[in-house]
Design a protein around this motif. Structure first.
Motif, PDB file in Angstrom:
ATOM      1  N   VAL A  51       0.849  -1.188   0.000  1.00  0.00           N
ATOM      2  CA  VAL A  51       0.000   0.000   0.000  1.00  0.00           C
ATOM      3  C   VAL A  51       0.884   1.236   0.000  1.00  0.00           C
ATOM      4  O   VAL A  51       1.668   1.441   0.932  1.00  0.00           O
ATOM      5  CB  VAL A  51      -0.940   0.022   1.217  1.00  0.00           C
ATOM      6  CG1 VAL A  51      -1.779   1.296   1.212  1.00  0.00           C
ATOM      7  CG2 VAL A  51      -1.843  -1.214   1.208  1.00  0.00           C
ATOM      8  N   GLU A  52       0.760   2.039  -1.033  1.00  0.00           N
ATOM      9  CA  GLU A  52       1.570   3.249  -1.176  1.00  0.00           C
ATOM     10  C   GLU A  52       0.803   4.467  -0.688  1.00  0.00           C
ATOM     11  O   GLU A  52      -0.434   4.493  -0.711  1.00  0.00           O
ATOM     12  CB  GLU A  52       1.959   3.465  -2.645  1.00  0.00           C
ATOM     13  CG  GLU A  52       2.743   2.340  -3.265  1.00  0.00           C
ATOM     14  CD  GLU A  52       2.104   1.806  -4.519  1.00  0.00           C
ATOM     15  OE1 GLU A  52       2.840   1.280  -5.382  1.00  0.00           O
ATOM     16  OE2 GLU A  52       0.871   1.896  -4.627  1.00  0.00           O
ATOM     17  N   SER A  53       1.553   5.483  -0.312  1.00  0.00           N
ATOM     18  CA  SER A  53       0.961   6.760   0.073  1.00  0.00           C
ATOM     19  C   SER A  53       1.971   7.860  -0.171  1.00  0.00           C
ATOM     20  O   SER A  53       3.173   7.594  -0.318  1.00  0.00           O
ATOM     21  CB  SER A  53       0.528   6.740   1.534  1.00  0.00           C
ATOM     22  OG  SER A  53       1.643   6.535   2.385  1.00  0.00           O
ATOM     23  N   SER A  86      10.178  19.058  -2.691  1.00  0.00           N
ATOM     24  CA  SER A  86      10.385  17.732  -2.128  1.00  0.00           C
ATOM     25  C   SER A  86       9.059  17.031  -1.880  1.00  0.00           C
ATOM     26  O   SER A  86       8.037  17.681  -1.636  1.00  0.00           O
ATOM     27  CB  SER A  86      11.154  17.822  -0.803  1.00  0.00           C
ATOM     28  OG  SER A  86      12.442  18.365  -1.006  1.00  0.00           O
ATOM     29  N   LEU A  87       9.128  15.727  -1.917  1.00  0.00           N
ATOM     30  CA  LEU A  87       7.946  14.900  -1.668  1.00  0.00           C
ATOM     31  C   LEU A  87       8.428  13.562  -1.126  1.00  0.00           C
ATOM     32  O   LEU A  87       9.526  13.100  -1.480  1.00  0.00           O
ATOM     33  CB  LEU A  87       7.166  14.679  -2.963  1.00  0.00           C
ATOM     34  CG  LEU A  87       5.713  14.191  -2.883  1.00  0.00           C
ATOM     35  CD1 LEU A  87       4.831  15.253  -2.236  1.00  0.00           C
ATOM     36  CD2 LEU A  87       5.199  13.862  -4.272  1.00  0.00           C
ATOM     37  N   GLN A  88       7.633  12.955  -0.259  1.00  0.00           N
ATOM     38  CA  GLN A  88       8.011  11.668   0.291  1.00  0.00           C
ATOM     39  C   GLN A  88       6.930  10.639   0.001  1.00  0.00           C
ATOM     40  O   GLN A  88       5.747  10.870   0.255  1.00  0.00           O
ATOM     41  CB  GLN A  88       8.225  11.776   1.809  1.00  0.00           C
ATOM     42  CG  GLN A  88       8.797  10.523   2.434  1.00  0.00           C
ATOM     43  CD  GLN A  88       9.090  10.711   3.916  1.00  0.00           C
ATOM     44  OE1 GLN A  88       8.222  10.543   4.768  1.00  0.00           O
ATOM     45  NE2 GLN A  88      10.323  11.098   4.214  1.00  0.00           N
ATOM     46  N   LEU A  89       7.356   9.500  -0.517  1.00  0.00           N
ATOM     47  CA  LEU A  89       6.464   8.383  -0.770  1.00  0.00           C
ATOM     48  C   LEU A  89       6.751   7.273   0.244  1.00  0.00           C
ATOM     49  O   LEU A  89       7.904   7.043   0.597  1.00  0.00           O
ATOM     50  CB  LEU A  89       6.664   7.826  -2.177  1.00  0.00           C
ATOM     51  CG  LEU A  89       6.548   8.800  -3.344  1.00  0.00           C
ATOM     52  CD1 LEU A  89       6.729   8.057  -4.666  1.00  0.00           C
ATOM     53  CD2 LEU A  89       5.239   9.543  -3.314  1.00  0.00           C
ATOM     54  N   SER A  90       5.699   6.614   0.665  1.00  0.00           N
ATOM     55  CA  SER A  90       5.855   5.486   1.582  1.00  0.00           C
ATOM     56  C   SER A  90       5.088   4.284   1.073  1.00  0.00           C
ATOM     57  O   SER A  90       4.086   4.432   0.362  1.00  0.00           O
ATOM     58  CB  SER A  90       5.349   5.851   2.979  1.00  0.00           C
ATOM     59  OG  SER A  90       6.149   6.845   3.564  1.00  0.00           O
ATOM     60  N   CYS A  91       5.577   3.117   1.446  1.00  0.00           N
ATOM     61  CA  CYS A  91       4.922   1.872   1.042  1.00  0.00           C
ATOM     62  C   CYS A  91       5.014   0.901   2.208  1.00  0.00           C
ATOM     63  O   CYS A  91       6.101   0.668   2.745  1.00  0.00           O
ATOM     64  CB  CYS A  91       5.611   1.301  -0.182  1.00  0.00           C
ATOM     65  SG  CYS A  91       5.036  -0.341  -0.680  1.00  0.00           S
ATOM     66  N   VAL A  92       3.874   0.353   2.580  1.00  0.00           N
ATOM     67  CA  VAL A  92       3.827  -0.630   3.659  1.00  0.00           C
ATOM     68  C   VAL A  92       3.532  -1.998   3.064  1.00  0.00           C
ATOM     69  O   VAL A  92       2.580  -2.149   2.284  1.00  0.00           O
ATOM     70  CB  VAL A  92       2.740  -0.272   4.689  1.00  0.00           C
ATOM     71  CG1 VAL A  92       2.696  -1.326   5.784  1.00  0.00           C
ATOM     72  CG2 VAL A  92       2.991   1.099   5.274  1.00  0.00           C
ATOM     73  N   ALA A  93       4.339  -2.967   3.442  1.00  0.00           N
ATOM     74  CA  ALA A  93       4.144  -4.339   2.985  1.00  0.00           C
ATOM     75  C   ALA A  93       3.531  -5.177   4.102  1.00  0.00           C
ATOM     76  O   ALA A  93       3.909  -5.040   5.266  1.00  0.00           O
ATOM     77  CB  ALA A  93       5.477  -4.950   2.559  1.00  0.00           C
ATOM     78  N   THR A 121      10.541   3.864   2.163  1.00  0.00           N
ATOM     79  CA  THR A 121      10.241   5.280   1.949  1.00  0.00           C
ATOM     80  C   THR A 121      11.157   5.837   0.869  1.00  0.00           C
ATOM     81  O   THR A 121      12.343   5.520   0.831  1.00  0.00           O
ATOM     82  CB  THR A 121      10.438   6.065   3.248  1.00  0.00           C
ATOM     83  OG1 THR A 121       9.530   5.555   4.241  1.00  0.00           O
ATOM     84  CG2 THR A 121      10.160   7.543   3.037  1.00  0.00           C
ATOM     85  N   LEU A 122      10.593   6.667   0.015  1.00  0.00           N
ATOM     86  CA  LEU A 122      11.375   7.337  -1.021  1.00  0.00           C
ATOM     87  C   LEU A 122      11.283   8.837  -0.779  1.00  0.00           C
ATOM     88  O   LEU A 122      10.202   9.421  -0.895  1.00  0.00           O
ATOM     89  CB  LEU A 122      10.840   6.987  -2.412  1.00  0.00           C
ATOM     90  CG  LEU A 122      11.650   7.552  -3.579  1.00  0.00           C
ATOM     91  CD1 LEU A 122      13.005   6.833  -3.683  1.00  0.00           C
ATOM     92  CD2 LEU A 122      10.889   7.413  -4.889  1.00  0.00           C
ATOM     93  N   GLN A 123      12.386   9.439  -0.425  1.00  0.00           N
ATOM     94  CA  GLN A 123      12.460  10.886  -0.241  1.00  0.00           C
ATOM     95  C   GLN A 123      12.909  11.501  -1.548  1.00  0.00           C
ATOM     96  O   GLN A 123      14.020  11.235  -2.019  1.00  0.00           O
ATOM     97  CB  GLN A 123      13.432  11.238   0.883  1.00  0.00           C
ATOM     98  CG  GLN A 123      13.605  12.735   1.099  1.00  0.00           C
ATOM     99  CD  GLN A 123      12.342  13.416   1.563  1.00  0.00           C
ATOM    100  OE1 GLN A 123      11.617  12.894   2.396  1.00  0.00           O
ATOM    101  NE2 GLN A 123      12.061  14.586   1.011  1.00  0.00           N
ATOM    102  N   MET A 124      12.053  12.301  -2.133  1.00  0.00           N
ATOM    103  CA  MET A 124      12.325  12.939  -3.421  1.00  0.00           C
ATOM    104  C   MET A 124      12.663  14.398  -3.194  1.00  0.00           C
ATOM    105  O   MET A 124      11.835  15.168  -2.714  1.00  0.00           O
ATOM    106  CB  MET A 124      11.091  12.816  -4.323  1.00  0.00           C
ATOM    107  CG  MET A 124      10.602  11.383  -4.504  1.00  0.00           C
ATOM    108  SD  MET A 124       8.974  11.294  -5.295  1.00  0.00           S
ATOM    109  CE  MET A 124       9.284  12.144  -6.822  1.00  0.00           C
ATOM    110  N   ASN A 125      13.873  14.784  -3.515  1.00  0.00           N
ATOM    111  CA  ASN A 125      14.306  16.172  -3.395  1.00  0.00           C
ATOM    112  C   ASN A 125      14.672  16.716  -4.771  1.00  0.00           C
ATOM    113  O   ASN A 125      14.924  15.956  -5.707  1.00  0.00           O
ATOM    114  CB  ASN A 125      15.503  16.276  -2.456  1.00  0.00           C
ATOM    115  CG  ASN A 125      15.178  15.885  -1.039  1.00  0.00           C
ATOM    116  OD1 ASN A 125      14.046  16.049  -0.584  1.00  0.00           O
ATOM    117  ND2 ASN A 125      16.172  15.377  -0.323  1.00  0.00           N
ATOM    118  N   SER A 126      14.713  18.029  -4.868  1.00  0.00           N
ATOM    119  CA  SER A 126      15.084  18.689  -6.130  1.00  0.00           C
ATOM    120  C   SER A 126      14.262  18.127  -7.288  1.00  0.00           C
ATOM    121  O   SER A 126      14.802  17.755  -8.338  1.00  0.00           O
ATOM    122  CB  SER A 126      16.579  18.500  -6.405  1.00  0.00           C
ATOM    123  OG  SER A 126      17.353  19.017  -5.347  1.00  0.00           O
TER     124      SER A 126
END
Length: 114
Positions: free
Chosen positions: A5-7, A17-24, A79-84
């Protein structure tokens, strides 16, 4: 079976910046790799980043130095931390789980636009 499940998707301005998370959940035991892929409209799915169960990370050329992937082994979260952020980062981002079988999340839209 593994459920992902992603968010965290949404709209971000260029340079932001944006942060994506995924729970398995489910059969998440054993050696496995969790990561992210993305697919822009009209293009093939592209590797973004992944992290193995012993913490080794790998990044795609287009995101290296801007994105950071991390993993919580207790919570089975990646978690994916997206910067720039760049306009070309716009895509549907998919969480992936690779163990004995491969699983995908449903995808979350990331739009980079001013």
């Amino acid at each position: 079976q593994v459920q992902l499940v992603e968010s965290g998707g949404g709209l971000v301005q260029p340079g932001g910046s944006l942060q994506l998370s995924c729970v398995a959940s489910g059969s998440v035991f054993g050696g496995n790799t969790m990561g992210w892929y993305r697919q822009a409209s009209g293009k093939e799915r592209e590797f973004v980043a992944h992290v193995t169960n012993n913490g080794r990370t790998t990044y795609g050329d287009s995101v290296r130095g801007r994105f950071t992937i991390s993993r919580d082994y207790v919570k089975n979260t990646v978690t994916l931390q997206m910067n720039s952020a760049k306009v070309e980062d716009t895509a549907v981002y998919y969480c992936s789980f690779r163990g004995n079988q491969n699983y995908w999340g449903q995808g979350t839209q990331v739009t980079v636009s001013s």
